[in-house]
Structure formats: C-alpha cells, structure tokens
Enzyme design. Structure first.
Site, short mmCIF file in Angstrom:
data_model
loop_
_atom_site.label_atom_id
_atom_site.label_comp_id
_atom_site.label_asym_id
_atom_site.label_seq_id
_atom_site.Cartn_x
_atom_site.Cartn_y
_atom_site.Cartn_z
CB CYS A 8 78.03 -11.44 -63.65
SG CYS A 8 77.36 -10.56 -62.29
CG ASN A 11 77.17 -9.60 -57.12
OD1 ASN A 11 77.41 -9.37 -55.81
ND2 ASN A 11 76.42 -10.69 -57.40
CB CYS A 13 72.10 -8.88 -64.54
SG CYS A 13 71.74 -7.05 -64.82
NE ARG A 14 76.25 -11.17 -66.88
CZ ARG A 14 77.29 -11.17 -67.51
NH1 ARG A 14 77.72 -11.76 -68.60
NH2 ARG A 14 78.05 -9.81 -67.29
CB SER A 15 76.66 -13.53 -60.39
OG SER A 15 76.74 -12.12 -60.03
CG ASP A 122 75.63 -7.52 -69.68
OD1 ASP A 122 74.71 -7.35 -68.77
OD2 ASP A 122 76.63 -6.71 -69.33
P1 4NP Z 1 76.02 -8.41 -64.66
O1 4NP Z 1 75.25 -7.09 -65.58
O2 4NP Z 1 77.20 -8.57 -64.96
O3 4NP Z 1 75.07 -9.60 -65.01
O4 4NP Z 1 75.40 -7.90 -63.14
C1 4NP Z 1 75.68 -5.83 -65.67
C2 4NP Z 1 75.25 -5.20 -64.83
C3 4NP Z 1 75.57 -3.70 -64.82
C4 4NP Z 1 76.66 -3.42 -65.66
C5 4NP Z 1 77.21 -4.22 -66.39
C6 4NP Z 1 76.60 -5.53 -66.64
N1 4NP Z 1 77.13 -1.92 -66.05
O5 4NP Z 1 77.93 -1.84 -66.79
O6 4NP Z 1 76.57 -1.39 -65.18
#
Ligand code: 4NP
Length: 150
Positions: A8, A11, A13-15, A122
């Site tokens: 993602c 790294n 939240c989702r992955s 997201d």
């Molecule tokens: P992820 O979510 O891609 O599912 O881990 C996010 C976590 C942090 C951010 C964006 C998406 N950020 O912009 O900090």
C-alpha cells in the site's frame, strides 16, 4: 516456497492487515508473506493502532510488523506482488524493469471481482468503521486467494 508481497502507500494500515490475514490462511512452511509501502513516511513504524485493533478483534496479531519501503529488489524476492489500490499499482509498475517484473503485479481486489480493478480505500484519515470495512474486504480477497493457492 511461494513468496507474496502486499503493498500500500504507508505500510501501516492496509498492507499490514493483508499480510496478517493471508498468513493466517496459508501454511507457513510453504508460503512467505510480507508487506511494504511505496512511500517512506512511516518506515520503521508499527502498524496504525486502528489496524492492530481490528486485526486483534478477529484473532490476528500484527503488532510485531514494522513498515518498510517497496524497492526494486522486491521484484526479485517475490513471486506475486499485490497492490491495495490502483495508485500503488501504477507506482509499483513504474519501478518494474522488464515483463517478468510487470507480470508479478496484481490488484488484490481482482481476486474477488476479476478485471474490475477496484481499490481498497485508504482508511488513514477516516474513522474505525473504515478499518472494519478494509478488514472485511481483505479477508474476502485473501480467502479467495488462499483457495486458489492451496
Ligand atoms: P496505508 O495508509 O497506505 O494503508 O498504510 C496510509 C497511511 C499513511 C498515509 C497514507 C496512507 N500518510 O499519508 O501518511
């Protein structure tokens, strides 16, 4: 050994959820599952507390994971690379060097709805319900994937 990487943006939240869920559905002696982010903002961090909590609710511990950034070497180290959304899919393909690299990259939700190219939303800026929603999507996708792989 089949090696699968979940990717993602952050790294956190989702992955990490995708990694934990898929690990829970596959025998660890035959599969290596890891996750990474295309961005570097959260390198070294634990998963988001909301991801840790929703995983724990369903009996999966992802608290030992640490965020790392996706690198070109991951095309060598992994057999299948699953992007959580179309934006990360595009960014992973930008780093691919050849057709073999490109052929490894897939969208995780195409395991549920083939060829529809849907994205796992997201959940970072939303509330707890978004994490629950992401968990359910990834649980369904990983069940389909595990059925295919075992
Ligand atoms: P992820 O979510 O891609 O599912 O881990 C996010 C976590 C942090 C951010 C964006 C998406 N950020 O912009 O900090």
């Amino acid at each position: 050994m089949t090696k699968i990487l979940m990717v993602c943006l952050g790294n956190i939240c989702r992955s990490p959820l995708a990694e934990g869920i898929l690990k829970s559905k596959l025998p660890e002696d035959k599969f290596t599952i890891d996750s990474a982010g295309t961005g570097a903002y959260h390198v070294g961090n634990t998963p988001d507390a909301r991801s840790i909590a929703v995983a724990k609710k369903y009996g999966i511990d992802i608290s030992n994971q640490r965020a790392r950034q996706f690198t070109r070497k991951d095309f060598v180290d992994f057999d299948i690379i699953y992007a959580m959304d179309t934006s990360n899919h595009t960014n992973i393909l930008k780093i691919a060097k050849n057709d073999i690299d490109t052929s490894k990259v897939k969208l995780i939700l195409n395991e549920i709805t083939p060829s529809e190219n849907l994205s796992v939303p997201d959940p970072y800026y939303g509330g707890v319900q978004g994490f629950e929603n992401v968990y359910k999507m990834l649980d369904t996708a990983c069940s389909e994937l595990a059925k295919k792989l075992i």
